[in-house]
Enzyme design. Structure first.
Site, short mmCIF file in Angstrom:
data_model
loop_
_atom_site.label_atom_id
_atom_site.label_comp_id
_atom_site.label_asym_id
_atom_site.label_seq_id
_atom_site.Cartn_x
_atom_site.Cartn_y
_atom_site.Cartn_z
N GLY A 51 0.86 -1.18 0.00
CA GLY A 51 0.00 0.00 0.00
C GLY A 51 0.89 1.23 0.00
N GLN A 56 3.13 10.05 1.21
CA GLN A 56 4.42 9.37 1.39
C GLN A 56 5.41 9.66 0.25
OE1 GLN A 56 2.37 5.39 2.37
NE2 GLN A 56 4.24 5.27 3.56
N CYS A 107 5.73 0.06 7.93
CA CYS A 107 5.41 1.24 7.13
C CYS A 107 6.64 1.64 6.33
CB CYS A 107 5.00 2.39 8.04
SG CYS A 107 4.55 3.90 7.15
N LEU A 108 6.46 1.93 5.06
CA LEU A 108 7.59 2.29 4.20
C LEU A 108 8.21 3.61 4.64
CD1 LEU A 108 6.04 1.23 0.78
CD2 LEU A 108 7.66 -0.04 2.22
N HIS A 149 -4.64 1.64 7.64
CA HIS A 149 -3.26 2.15 7.77
C HIS A 149 -3.05 3.31 6.80
CE1 HIS A 149 1.25 1.64 8.21
NE2 HIS A 149 1.17 2.30 7.08
N GLU A 150 -3.51 3.12 5.55
CA GLU A 150 -3.31 4.18 4.54
C GLU A 150 -4.18 5.40 4.83
OE1 GLU A 150 -0.60 1.66 3.00
OE2 GLU A 150 -0.83 3.81 2.82
N HIS A 153 -2.61 7.65 7.16
CA HIS A 153 -1.62 8.54 6.51
C HIS A 153 -2.31 9.81 6.02
CE1 HIS A 153 2.25 6.52 6.44
NE2 HIS A 153 1.71 5.40 6.02
O1 K2U Z 1 1.82 2.72 4.19
C1 K2U Z 1 2.78 2.03 3.94
O2 K2U Z 1 3.92 2.30 4.32
C2 K2U Z 1 2.56 0.75 3.21
C3 K2U Z 1 2.55 -0.42 4.13
C4 K2U Z 1 1.13 -0.93 4.09
C5 K2U Z 1 0.77 -1.88 5.18
C6 K2U Z 1 1.09 -1.62 6.50
C7 K2U Z 1 0.69 -2.50 7.49
C8 K2U Z 1 -0.02 -3.65 7.17
C9 K2U Z 1 -0.32 -3.90 5.85
C10 K2U Z 1 0.07 -3.02 4.87
C11 K2U Z 1 3.66 -1.28 3.57
O3 K2U Z 1 3.21 -2.01 2.49
S1 K2U Z 1 4.44 -2.24 4.78
C12 K2U Z 1 5.13 -3.56 4.03
C13 K2U Z 1 4.27 -4.78 4.05
C14 K2U Z 1 4.45 -5.68 3.06
C15 K2U Z 1 3.70 -6.85 3.06
C16 K2U Z 1 2.77 -7.11 4.06
C17 K2U Z 1 2.59 -6.19 5.07
C18 K2U Z 1 3.36 -5.00 5.08
ZN ZN Z 2 2.61 3.50 6.14
#
Ligand code: K2U
Ligand code: ZN
Length: 182
Positions: A51, A56, A107-108, A149-150, A153
């Site tokens: 996501g 971001q 979170c990225l 989560h998104e 943000h």
């Molecule tokens: O917002 C972001 O930084 C994207 C996150 C989204 C996410 C956070 C927590 C749980 C699910 C999704 C990134 O994709 S975190 C990396 C990731 C990759 C695979 C599975 C879960 C999280």
């Molecule tokens: Zn995030």
């Protein structure tokens, strides 16, 4: 399409942008908006992530891209790697369950930090899609976790803001330490 820099909490200027509240997209879904979402998706795949919110990559507007692949519902290890991109503009939560669920989030924008966050297990959302049509959809499982989560943000909220003060401070400290070492 191009890969954009993902803002991270170790950088004070980046953190100031990440804490901004994102504005609604006005004027519908244009080709320019679709170009941004294509860049966001390419950036997300390269990270890799599942996501990404526009803030971001430094654009504080209510735009989210997501691709759970076939994780949503697939048995562990049965994923085929099939791409299933979702484009979510001006999202609203119409309903959230009383039932809560805990998930170890990352979170990225907060690299290498993972911790459990509790959120409503199911939500119903309304948003504009890639074509500019209004969609209402129910989400559970990983889709519910990721969309919440998104959407945090878009309010300038990071998943570490749901943790204790001590855990949040330790998280930011570890990201800063890793950035200095890099
Ligand atoms: O917002 C972001 O930084 C994207 C996150 C989204 C996410 C956070 C927590 C749980 C699910 C999704 C990134 O994709 S975190 C990396 C990731 C990759 C695979 C599975 C879960 C999280
Ligand atoms: Zn995030």
């Amino acid at each position: 399409m191009s890969i954009r820099r993902i803002l991270t909490v170790d950088n004070a200027a980046d953190l100031a942008v990440l804490k901004q509240v994102s504005a609604p997209v006005e004027g519908g879904v244009t080709d320019a908006l679709r170009a941004l979402m294509d860049d966001m998706l390419e950036t997300m795949y390269a990270a890799p992530g599942i996501g990404l919110a526009a803030v971001q990559v430094g654009d504080p507007r209510q735009i989210i891209v997501m691709d759970l692949g076939d994780r949503a519902g697939a048995e562990e290890g049965d994923e085929t790697g099939q791409r299933n991109p979702r484009y979510i503009i001006n999202p609203e939560i119409l309903w959230a369950s009383d039932e809560m669920a805990s998930y170890e989030e990352g979170c990225l924008s907060v690299p290498e930090v993972f911790d459990d966050v509790e959120r409503p297990a199911q939500v119903k959302i309304r948003y504009l899609n890639y074509a500019g049509d209004t969609v209402e959809q129910e989400a559970d499982g990983l889709f519910a976790v990721c969309i919440q989560h998104e959407m945090d943000h878009l309010k300038g909220v990071l998943f570490i803001d749901h943790l204790s003060r001590l855990k949040r401070e330790r998280a930011i400290k570890s990201v800063k330490k890793a950035a200095r070492a890099a």
